[in-house]
Design a protein around this motif. Structure first.
Motif, PDB file in Angstrom:
ATOM      1  N   ILE A  92       0.888  -1.262   0.013  1.00 15.29           N
ATOM      2  CA  ILE A  92       0.206  -0.096  -0.001  1.00 15.29           C
ATOM      3  C   ILE A  92       0.906   1.333   0.015  1.00 15.29           C
ATOM      4  O   ILE A  92       0.795   2.256  -0.538  1.00 15.29           O
ATOM      5  N   THR A  93       1.962   1.091   0.623  1.00 17.90           N
ATOM      6  CA  THR A  93       3.107   2.260   0.639  1.00 17.90           C
ATOM      7  C   THR A  93       4.231   1.635   0.135  1.00 17.90           C
ATOM      8  O   THR A  93       4.694   0.461   0.434  1.00 17.90           O
ATOM      9  N   ALA A 114       1.562  -8.052  -7.299  1.00 17.55           N
ATOM     10  CA  ALA A 114       0.304  -8.241  -7.179  1.00 17.55           C
ATOM     11  C   ALA A 114      -0.279  -9.607  -6.915  1.00 17.55           C
ATOM     12  O   ALA A 114      -1.395 -10.065  -6.163  1.00 17.55           O
ATOM     13  N   ARG A 174      -0.897 -11.205  -3.693  1.00 19.40           N
ATOM     14  CA  ARG A 174      -1.962 -10.672  -2.428  1.00 19.40           C
ATOM     15  C   ARG A 174      -3.360 -11.558  -2.625  1.00 19.40           C
ATOM     16  O   ARG A 174      -3.987 -11.246  -1.713  1.00 19.40           O
ATOM     17  N   ASP A 209      -8.037   2.071  10.404  1.00 19.33           N
ATOM     18  CA  ASP A 209      -9.021   2.940  10.342  1.00 19.33           C
ATOM     19  C   ASP A 209      -9.999   2.668   8.946  1.00 19.33           C
ATOM     20  O   ASP A 209      -9.993   3.256   8.257  1.00 19.33           O
ATOM     21  N   HIS A 210     -10.461   1.375   9.023  1.00 21.87           N
ATOM     22  CA  HIS A 210     -10.951   1.116   7.697  1.00 21.87           C
ATOM     23  C   HIS A 210     -12.416   1.730   7.643  1.00 21.87           C
ATOM     24  O   HIS A 210     -13.102   2.196   8.577  1.00 21.87           O
ATOM     25  N   ARG A 211     -12.758   1.803   6.461  1.00 19.62           N
ATOM     26  CA  ARG A 211     -14.058   2.507   6.115  1.00 19.62           C
ATOM     27  C   ARG A 211     -14.748   1.592   4.887  1.00 19.62           C
ATOM     28  O   ARG A 211     -14.474   1.853   3.722  1.00 19.62           O
ATOM     29  N   LEU A 249     -10.520 -11.013  -5.318  1.00 14.50           N
ATOM     30  CA  LEU A 249      -9.507 -12.071  -5.119  1.00 14.50           C
ATOM     31  C   LEU A 249      -9.548 -13.523  -5.632  1.00 14.50           C
ATOM     32  O   LEU A 249      -8.581 -14.315  -5.511  1.00 14.50           O
ATOM     33  N   GLY A 286      -9.006   4.461   4.216  1.00 15.91           N
ATOM     34  CA  GLY A 286      -9.698   3.337   5.013  1.00 15.91           C
ATOM     35  C   GLY A 286     -10.338   2.515   3.834  1.00 15.91           C
ATOM     36  O   GLY A 286     -10.662   1.492   4.282  1.00 15.91           O
ATOM     37  N   THR A 287     -10.778   3.097   2.772  1.00 16.12           N
ATOM     38  CA  THR A 287     -11.382   2.210   1.645  1.00 16.12           C
ATOM     39  C   THR A 287     -10.435   1.783   0.507  1.00 16.12           C
ATOM     40  O   THR A 287     -10.551   0.663   0.150  1.00 16.12           O
ATOM     41  N   ASP A 289      -6.973   1.535   0.692  1.00 18.24           N
ATOM     42  CA  ASP A 289      -6.154   0.447   1.331  1.00 18.24           C
ATOM     43  C   ASP A 289      -6.700  -1.025   0.996  1.00 18.24           C
ATOM     44  O   ASP A 289      -6.036  -1.854   0.470  1.00 18.24           O
ATOM     45  N   LEU A 290      -8.036  -1.074   1.229  1.00 20.61           N
ATOM     46  CA  LEU A 290      -8.764  -2.539   1.095  1.00 20.61           C
ATOM     47  C   LEU A 290      -8.706  -2.879  -0.540  1.00 20.61           C
ATOM     48  O   LEU A 290      -8.872  -4.049  -0.635  1.00 20.61           O
ATOM     49  N   LEU A 291      -8.819  -2.069  -1.285  1.00 16.28           N
ATOM     50  CA  LEU A 291      -8.799  -2.237  -2.608  1.00 16.28           C
ATOM     51  C   LEU A 291      -7.465  -2.556  -3.346  1.00 16.28           C
ATOM     52  O   LEU A 291      -7.279  -3.553  -4.046  1.00 16.28           O
ATOM     53  N   VAL A 292      -6.567  -1.658  -2.971  1.00 15.44           N
ATOM     54  CA  VAL A 292      -5.095  -1.820  -3.423  1.00 15.44           C
ATOM     55  C   VAL A 292      -4.533  -3.211  -3.013  1.00 15.44           C
ATOM     56  O   VAL A 292      -3.448  -3.471  -3.525  1.00 15.44           O
ATOM     57  N   VAL A 293      -4.809  -3.645  -1.856  1.00 18.98           N
ATOM     58  CA  VAL A 293      -4.238  -4.886  -1.361  1.00 18.98           C
ATOM     59  C   VAL A 293      -4.725  -6.093  -2.339  1.00 18.98           C
ATOM     60  O   VAL A 293      -4.628  -7.397  -2.012  1.00 18.98           O
ATOM     61  N   LYS A 294      -5.750  -5.860  -3.068  1.00 20.82           N
ATOM     62  CA  LYS A 294      -6.195  -7.029  -3.779  1.00 20.82           C
ATOM     63  C   LYS A 294      -5.474  -7.434  -5.090  1.00 20.82           C
ATOM     64  O   LYS A 294      -4.801  -6.554  -5.465  1.00 20.82           O
ATOM     65  N   PRO A 295      -5.214  -8.577  -5.585  1.00 20.31           N
ATOM     66  CA  PRO A 295      -4.595  -9.011  -6.684  1.00 20.31           C
ATOM     67  C   PRO A 295      -4.728  -8.298  -7.787  1.00 20.31           C
ATOM     68  O   PRO A 295      -5.080  -9.061  -8.699  1.00 20.31           O
ATOM     69  N   ILE A 296      -4.817  -7.152  -7.939  1.00 26.98           N
ATOM     70  CA  ILE A 296      -4.943  -6.328  -9.405  1.00 26.98           C
ATOM     71  C   ILE A 296      -4.264  -5.225  -9.286  1.00 26.98           C
ATOM     72  O   ILE A 296      -4.105  -4.496  -8.202  1.00 26.98           O
ATOM     73  N   ALA A 297      -3.551  -5.091 -10.454  1.00 27.77           N
ATOM     74  CA  ALA A 297      -2.621  -3.890 -10.572  1.00 27.77           C
ATOM     75  C   ALA A 297      -3.412  -2.697 -10.546  1.00 27.77           C
ATOM     76  O   ALA A 297      -4.568  -2.253 -10.740  1.00 27.77           O
ATOM     77  N   ARG A 298      -2.729  -1.839  -9.880  1.00 22.49           N
ATOM     78  CA  ARG A 298      -3.451  -0.201  -9.556  1.00 22.49           C
ATOM     79  C   ARG A 298      -4.151   0.307 -10.795  1.00 22.49           C
ATOM     80  O   ARG A 298      -5.317   0.877 -10.656  1.00 22.49           O
ATOM     81  N   ALA A 318      -0.427   4.796  -9.138  1.00 23.97           N
ATOM     82  CA  ALA A 318       0.332   3.314  -8.790  1.00 23.97           C
ATOM     83  C   ALA A 318       1.463   3.934  -8.183  1.00 23.97           C
ATOM     84  O   ALA A 318       2.092   3.193  -7.178  1.00 23.97           O
ATOM     85  N   ASP A 337       1.651   6.542  -2.200  1.00 26.59           N
ATOM     86  CA  ASP A 337       1.453   5.939  -0.888  1.00 26.59           C
ATOM     87  C   ASP A 337       0.104   6.355  -0.266  1.00 26.59           C
ATOM     88  O   ASP A 337      -0.461   7.342  -0.020  1.00 26.59           O
ATOM     89  N   TYR A 338      -0.744   5.182   0.285  1.00 28.44           N
ATOM     90  CA  TYR A 338      -1.922   5.343   0.825  1.00 28.44           C
ATOM     91  C   TYR A 338      -1.892   4.944   2.180  1.00 28.44           C
ATOM     92  O   TYR A 338      -1.043   4.259   2.681  1.00 28.44           O
TER      93      TYR A 338
END
Ligand code: ATP
Ligand code: MG
Lengths: 316, 446
Positions: free
Chosen positions: A52-53, A70, A73, A82-84, A102, B223-224, B226-235, B442, B445-446
Motif C-alpha cells: 500500500i505504501t 500483485a 496478494r 481505520d477501515h471504512r 480475490l 480506509g477504503t 487500502d482495502l482495494l489496493v491490497v487485492k491482486p489487481i494492478a492499480r 500507482a 502511498d496510501y
C-alpha cells in the motif's frame, strides 16, 4: 523460509522517519505481535508489506516475493486500522465483492459467505447495510473479509479495537483457530494483555526502530525469581531459607524467593520438604508484557520518565 | 470477471446513493417533456377562416386611419376538399371567398376595380397557403348584390408527405399553439439538433460529470482505498476499470435518453431518422474525455469538488472558448466570399452601390497571424465541437432537403472536418490524461 522477511527496512514520509532499518522475520504458522507506541510505525510496516505504501530503503519480502507483487496478494488477508467499508454494501455483498477481486470462484463465495460471517457472529445481520452496523460489528466484518478467501498470511491492525470483552475473546478464539489451520498472523495491538495471551513472538517498535524482539515466553520470564506457597497449616521458615543463601519477601499468601546466578531452587524445596511442609505453589516468576513494554520503552528513552514530560513529547 | 465485480460495485453505489435514479430520472423527464408535445396538421379550412377573420378585424380597426370608407366583411363559403376523406396533403381544395358590403353601391364600386383585386387576392392567398400547389383565384358571380365573390382553388398540396405539411404543436395533448406552423420535421430538427445536440448535450454532460465525479474519490478515501489496493489487481487496471465503469453508466444513460427521445419523437411524428441515434456515440466519446479529466483530478486531489470544478473549467476552456472561438475565427476567414455569396443569393450583383462596398470588404477579418495561432491551437486541442459538426450532419441528413441552407451549412462544416484528426487528437488527450492518472495512482502511498 520465513513468510515475512524485512532487512534494514527504512521508510521516510518527507522528513518523518517512520521506520529505520527494521529487520524482522516471521515464520510460517506463527502469531506475531508488533507492539509500539502511537506513531511508532506499526501501521507503516504493515502497509509496506502489503504494497500500500512504498519502502524508501532496505528490502522486504512477503511469501518469498518482493513486496508489491500483485499476484501473491490473493494469499494475503488484511484488516486495516481505520477501515471504512463502503456503506452501500451489506456484510454479505462486501465479502462477495472482495472475494470476486480475490479470484474466489462464485460457487465458493456463495458457500463461504454465511460460514465466515457466522464465525464472526454476524450471520443474522449479513443482509443489512454496513452503514447500519455498530463499530464492533464493522470490526467483525473486517475480520471476516480478512480471512474470507482462506489466505496464508493475515495482517490484523488492531483487530479488537472497539470490540467488547466477549467479542475480543471470540476474536482471540478465531485467531487461535486460524493458527491451528496453519495460517500466519501478523498482529498490531496496544492491548498487551491480549497480545500476551495469543502471540508466539513479539517485536517492540520505538520511533521506527525495533528495540526488542523474541518469544513472548522468553521476554516475560524473570530469571532467578520464584513464587512459593505452602499448605495453610504450616508456617513458612523465612529465616532458615535466608540462612541458606536466598532472599525472601512476602508476596500476598506466597513468598518470593530470589536466586543468585547459578543458584538452583532445589535446596529450598528440600528444606521445606525436610520440615514436612506441603508445597502448594512453585512458579517461575514472570513479568507481564505490559511491564516489559513500559520498561523497555522507557529504557530506550532515558530522561523522559516524568509523566508531565511524556505528555508533551511530540509523537514522531 | 473482476471488471464485472467493480462495475457491480459501482452500480450498487449509484443505486444506494440515489445517483442512478437521479440520472435516469432526469433522462426520462426530458423524454416525457418531448413526448408531451404532439403535432396536429394545419387545416386549410381553419387557416382560411383565420385569414378572413384577421382581414375583417384589420379593416375594421384600421379603416379610419387608412381613410377607408368602405369596410367589407370577409368570409369563406362552400369550403370543400376534392377528396373528402383524404389527408390534408393528399387532396385539392375549393372554396368561395366573399366580401360583403353594407351597400349595394359599395360592392359595385369595388367590382369596378376587380381586375386588380383578383391578382391581389391571389397573391395574398398564395402567401397564406404557401403549402398548396397552383392556387388560383377567379371571380364568381355574386349571389347577393352586396357582395363580391371569388373562387379559390388549388389542385393539391406542394408535398405529398406528412412531414413537409405544416403542423401546430399541441402542448400536453390539448393546448394547440397555433402561432407555430412549421413542417413537422422542423420540430424534430428543433428537438434533435438544437435542444438535444446543443443545450441538452451540454447540460447532460455537465450533470453526468457531476454525478460520476464521486465514484473515484469515494474509492480513494482513506480506509477504503487500502482495502482495494491490497487485492491482486494492478492499480492502473483498478483505476481503468473504475473509469470504464463510470463511462458505462453515462453510456447507458445516454442510450435511455437518446433512444427514449427518438422513440417518442418517432411515435409523435412518424419520422425515424437514424442520425440522431448515432449521437449516442458522439456524446459518449465527449464524455470519455471529460471523465478522463475528472479522473485525473480525482486521483490528484481525492476530492469530488475539485474533480467537478476542473471538469467544468476544462469544458469552459476547450468546448466554449477554444471550440466556439475557433469556429468564429474560422468563419471570418472568407469574409469577402461570404459577402459575395449573400449578394448572389439576393441577386444584387448588379447593384453598383453594393459592388462598391464589396470591394472595400477585406478578404479576411483578422490579420494572418491570428489565423496561424488559432490553427495551431486548434490542431492540439481536443475536438469537442468538431464532433458536434458530425452529429449535426447526421441529424440534418435525415431531416432536411439536400438544397436547404441548413443542410448546405452542415455540409460545408462537415467538408472541413477530418475524422482521423478529431478522433485521434481527442483520443490522445484521453490516453494521456488516463496515463497520468494511472501513473500517479500507482506510485502514491496510501
Ligand atoms: N501518509 C503519511 N504521510 C506522512 N506521514 C505519515 C503517513 N503515515 C504515517 N505517517 C507518519 O509515520 C509515523 C508512523 O505512523 P504509523 O501510522 O505507522 O504509526 P502506528 O505505530 O501505526 O501508530 P498507532 O498506534 O497510532 O496506529 C507517524 O509519525 C506518522 O505521522
Ligand atoms: Mg497504526
Amino acid at each position: 523460509m520465513p513468510v515475512i522477511q524485512t532487512d534494514n527496512l527504512t521508510k521516510h514520509y518527507g522528513s518523518i522517519e517512520a521506520l529505520r532499518e527494521v529487520s524482522l522475520s516471521v515464520q510460517h504458522g506463527e502469531i506475531f505481535g508488533l507492539l509500539g507506541q502511537n506513531g511508532a510505525g506499526k501501521t507503516t510496516l504493515i502497509k509496506i508489506l502489503l504494497g500500500i505504501t512504498k519502502l524508501t530503503d532496505g528490502s522486504a519480502r512477503l511469501l518469498d516475493r518482493p513486496v508489491g507483487t500483485a499476484a501473491i496478494r490473493s494469499r494475503v488477508g488484511y484488516l486495516p486500522e481505520d477501515h471504512r467499508f463502503p456503506e452501500y454494501h451489506t456484510g454479505a455483498s462486501l465479502l462477495d465483492f472482495y472475494g470476486a477481486l480475490l479470484d474466489v470462484p462464485r460457487s465458493v463465495r456463495r458457500k463461504r459467505i454465511p460460514e465466515t460471517l457466522e464465525m464472526v457472529g454476524l450471520k443474522g445481520r449479513m443482509n443489512y447495510k454496513i452503514g447500519t452496523y455498530s463499530k464492533g460489528m464493522k470490526q467483525r466484518v473486517g475480520l471476516a473479509q480478512a480471512m474470507f478467501h482462506d489466505p496464508d498470511v493475515i495482517f490484523l491492525d488492531e483487530p479488537t479495537d472497539g470490540v467488547d470483552p466477549v467479542g475480543r475473546r471470540e476474536i482471540r478464539a478465531i485467531m487461535q483457530h486460524l493458527k491451528s489451520e496453519g495460517k500466519t498472523i501478523f498482529l498490531n495491538s496496544h492491548l498487551l494483555g491480549e497480545v500476551e495471551l495469543i502471540c508466539d513472538r513479539v517485536a517492540i517498535l520505538q520511533r521506527g526502530e525495533v528495540i526488542r524482539e523474541g518469544a513472548v515466553s522468553e521476554l516475560t520470564l524473570q530469571h532467578n525469581q520464584y513464587l512459593v506457597g505452602i499448605a495453610p497449616e504450616g508456617r513458612f521458615p523465612r529465616e532458615d531459607v535466608q540462612r541458606i543463601g536466598f532472599s525472601v519477601a512476602p508476596q500476598g499468601d506466597l513468598w518470593e524467593i530470589g536466586l543468585r546466578d547459578g543458584q538452583s531452587i532445589d535446596p529450598v524445596v528440600d528444606l521445606l520438604r525436610g520440615r514436612g511442609l506441603g508445597i502448594r505453589h512453585l512458579i517461575e516468576k514472570r513479568q507481564t508484557l505490559e511491564d516489559l513494554f513500559v520498561e523497555t520503552v522507557e529504557a530506550a528513552e532515558p530522561g523522559v520518565d516524568r509523566p508531565a514530560h511524556r505528555a508533551r513529547r511530540p509523537l514522531s | 470477471m473482476k471488471f464485472l465485480a467493480i462495475l457491480k460495485d459501482s452500480l450498487r453505489e449509484a443505486l444506494d446513493t440515489k445517483v442512478f435514479y437521479v440520472m435516469v430520472g432526469f433522462s426520462l423527464l426530458v423524454v416525457l417533456l418531448v413526448g408531451s408535445i404532439g403535432y396536429r396538421p394545419v387545416s386549410v379550412e381553419e387557416d382560411a377562416q383565420r385569414l378572413t377573420d384577421r382581414a375583417t378585424w384589420l379593416l375594421q380597426n384600421f379603416a379610419d386611419r387608412q381613410n377607408l370608407k368602405v369596410v367589407p366583411l370577409w368570409s369563406i363559403k362552400d369550403f370543400e376538399k376534392t377528396q373528402p376523406n383524404a389527408e390534408p396533403w393528399n387532396t385539392g381544395y375549393r372554396f368561395a371567398l366573399t366580401l360583403e358590403f353594407q351597400q349595394e353601391e359599395e360592392a359595385k364600386q369595388a367590382r369596378a376595380v376587380q381586375g386588380l383585386s383578383v391578382k391581389q387576392i391571389q397573391d395574398m392567398m398564395r402567401g397564406q397557403f404557401s403549402y398548396l400547389k397552383d392556387l388560383k383565384v377567379s371571380t364568381l358571380p355574386p349571389l347577393d348584390p352586396k357582395e363580391i365573390r371569388f373562387l379559390v382553388a388549388a389542385e393539391g398540396a406542394k408535398t405529398s408527405r406528412a412531414r413537409d405539411w405544416p403542423h401546430h404543436p399541441v402542448l400536453f395533448f390539448v393546448v394547440p399553439l397555433t402561432l407555430w406552423r412549421l413542417p413537422i420535421q422542423s420540430y424534430v430538427l428543433f428537438w434533435e439538433s438544437w435542444i438535444i445536440n446543443w443545450v441538452g448535450a451540454a447540460v447532460a454532460l455537465l450533470i453526468s460529470s457531476i454525478i460520476t465525479a464521486f465514484f473515484i474519490p469515494n474509492m480513494l478515501r482513506k480506509g477504503t482505498v487500502d482495502l482495494l489496493v491490497v487485492k491482486p489487481i494492478a492499480r492502473p487496471v483498478l483505476l481503468l476499470y473504475k473509469y470504464v465503469g463510470g463511462l458505462t453508466f453515462m453510456f447507458l444513460n445516454t442510450v435511455v435518453a437518446v433512444v427514449g427521445i427518438w422513440l417518442v419523437l418517432g411515435l409523435r411524428t412518424n419520422i425515424w431518422g437514424m442520425g440522431f441515434l448515432l449521437g449516442i456515440f458522439s456524446l459518449t466519446f465527449q464524455f470519455a474525455l471529460y471523465y478522463a479529466v475528472s479522473t485525473l483530478f480525482a486521483v490528484l486531489s481525492r476530492s469530488p469538488i475539485v474533480a467537478i470544478l476542473m471538469t467544468c473549467l476544462f469544458w469552459f476552456v476547450f468546448a466554449l472558448l477554444f471550440g466556439y472561438g475557433y469556429r468564429f475565427v474560422d468563419s471570418t476567414r472568407k469574409l469577402r466570399g461570404m459577402f459575395e455569396a449573400e449578394m448572389a443569393e439576393a441577386q444584387l450583383e448588379k447593384d453598383d452601390e453594393r459592388r462598391a462596398i464589396k470591394d472595400k470588404v477585406p478578404e479576411k477579418l483578422l490579420p494572418d497571424s491570428v489565423y496561424t495561432v488559432a490553427d495551431a491551437i486548434h490542431l492540439v486541442t481536443p475536438r469537442l465541437k468538431d464532433l458536434d459538426v458530425v452529429t449535426d450532419k447526421w441529424i440534418l441528413d435525415d431531416l432536411t432537403e439536400p438544397d436547404s441552407p441548413q443542410r448546405k451549412g452542415a455540409d460545408t462544416a462537415y467538408a472541413g472536418f477530418s475524422w482521423t484528426e478529431a478522433i485521434s487528437v481527442t483520443s490522445i488527450y484521453i490516453v494521456v490524461l488516463l496515463a497520468l492518472s494511472c501513473w500517479w495512482f500507482a506510485r502514491k502511498d496510501y
